[in-house]
Write a protein that holds these residues in place. Structure first.
Motif, short mmCIF file in Angstrom:
data_model
loop_
_atom_site.label_atom_id
_atom_site.label_comp_id
_atom_site.label_asym_id
_atom_site.label_seq_id
_atom_site.Cartn_x
_atom_site.Cartn_y
_atom_site.Cartn_z
N ARG A 21 -2.51 -11.22 3.50
CA ARG A 21 -2.17 -10.61 4.77
C ARG A 21 -2.32 -11.67 5.86
O ARG A 21 -3.20 -11.60 6.71
CB ARG A 21 -3.10 -9.43 5.05
CG ARG A 21 -2.83 -8.73 6.34
CD ARG A 21 -3.76 -7.59 6.55
NE ARG A 21 -3.40 -6.42 5.81
CZ ARG A 21 -2.38 -5.62 6.10
NH1 ARG A 21 -1.62 -5.87 7.12
NH2 ARG A 21 -2.13 -4.57 5.38
N TYR B 48 -3.09 -8.33 0.88
CA TYR B 48 -2.41 -7.10 1.26
C TYR B 48 -3.07 -5.90 0.57
O TYR B 48 -3.40 -5.96 -0.61
CB TYR B 48 -0.94 -7.23 0.86
CG TYR B 48 -0.06 -6.08 1.26
CD1 TYR B 48 0.15 -5.76 2.60
CD2 TYR B 48 0.59 -5.33 0.29
CE1 TYR B 48 0.98 -4.72 2.95
CE2 TYR B 48 1.44 -4.29 0.64
CZ TYR B 48 1.61 -3.98 1.98
OH TYR B 48 2.43 -2.95 2.33
N ARG B 49 -3.27 -4.83 1.31
CA ARG B 49 -3.85 -3.57 0.84
C ARG B 49 -5.28 -3.69 0.33
O ARG B 49 -5.69 -2.98 -0.58
CB ARG B 49 -2.95 -2.92 -0.21
CG ARG B 49 -1.65 -2.44 0.38
CD ARG B 49 -0.93 -1.52 -0.55
NE ARG B 49 0.33 -1.10 0.05
CZ ARG B 49 1.26 -0.46 -0.59
NH1 ARG B 49 1.13 -0.16 -1.84
NH2 ARG B 49 2.37 -0.10 0.04
N THR B 50 -6.06 -4.56 0.92
CA THR B 50 -7.47 -4.67 0.59
C THR B 50 -8.21 -3.50 1.22
O THR B 50 -7.92 -3.10 2.35
CB THR B 50 -8.04 -6.01 1.11
OG1 THR B 50 -7.43 -7.08 0.38
CG2 THR B 50 -9.54 -6.09 0.96
N THR B 51 -9.18 -2.96 0.50
CA THR B 51 -10.01 -1.88 1.04
C THR B 51 -11.45 -2.37 1.17
O THR B 51 -11.79 -3.46 0.69
CB THR B 51 -9.99 -0.63 0.13
OG1 THR B 51 -10.77 -0.89 -1.04
CG2 THR B 51 -8.57 -0.22 -0.22
N THR C 137 -7.80 0.33 5.36
CA THR C 137 -7.28 -0.95 4.90
C THR C 137 -7.90 -2.05 5.75
O THR C 137 -7.88 -1.98 6.98
CB THR C 137 -5.74 -1.00 5.04
OG1 THR C 137 -5.17 0.06 4.28
CG2 THR C 137 -5.19 -2.32 4.56
N ASN D 86 -7.81 -5.43 7.42
CA ASN D 86 -6.87 -6.46 7.86
C ASN D 86 -7.58 -7.78 8.07
O ASN D 86 -6.97 -8.84 7.96
CB ASN D 86 -6.17 -6.02 9.14
CG ASN D 86 -5.34 -4.78 8.92
OD1 ASN D 86 -4.71 -4.62 7.88
ND2 ASN D 86 -5.37 -3.88 9.88
#
Length: 186
Positions: A33, A50-53, A88, A90
């Motif tokens: 990201r 991308y789409r890390t939690t 998510t 960022n």
């Protein structure tokens, strides 16, 4: 960029990113990201795939957050998920080198150190470098934290950054207009 160009870009990115993510994951990769080349700075420096939690322990930008802060984020995220809201990440923890790079880019983008300070702190003052801040999305997660974050000690601290949250277990901190107005950054 015109509005039409921006709309086309959003459509293309919205269509292609999910496809690229599936391909990348099938090959054992994760999409980063980041908007442009970070001159060798990557996931180990705090770049977020991308789409890390908040549950992705294999991502240093999450794993290197202050443990009580991360625990509060995870409790909040689990409760939000029960309502269909996903947090998510960022941006989270960052190395000083990564923070310096972000600051240099902000100076270029905004035209001066003073203008950049409204958006990006120095490595010496950034709560991200200390592991004490996280930038979350999407807007539904931000709205959920605005409504429920105080139960976990999680607060938005800058008016111009609705995505930026910090742990303040002693209660709501003063809201600053920008990071430049925060006395911790002086």
């Amino acid at each position: 960029m015109t509005r039409t160009e921006a709309a086309i870009r959003r459509t293309v990115v919205g269509t292609l990113l999910p496809v690229l993510e599936v391909i990348a994951r099938s090959l054992g990769y994760r999409l980063l990201r980041i908007r442009r080349d970070r001159a060798g700075l990557g996931i180990a420096d705090g770049a977020i795939p991308y789409r890390t939690t908040v549950f992705d322990d294999d991502v240093p930008g999450v794993a290197n957050l202050d443990p009580p802060f991360l625990a509060a984020l995870r409790r909040a995220a689990a409760d939000a998920a029960s309502e269909g809201v996903v947090f998510t990440v960022n941006s989270g923890w960052r190395t000083p080198a990564y923070q310096r790079r972000l600051r240099r880019e902000a100076v270029i983008e905004h035209g001066s150190e003073e203008a950049a300070a409204r958006w990006v702190s120095t490595p010496e003052t950034s709560p991200h470098v200390a592991g004490d801040a996280v930038d979350l999305g999407p807007a539904a997660a931000q709205a959920w934290l605005t409504a429920h974050g105080s139960a976990y000690g999680l607060y938005q601290v800058y008016r111009n950054e609705p995505w930026h949250y910090e742990l303040r277990p002693d209660g709501r901190p003063p809201m600053h207009d920008t990071p430049a107005d925060d006395p911790r950054h002086r």
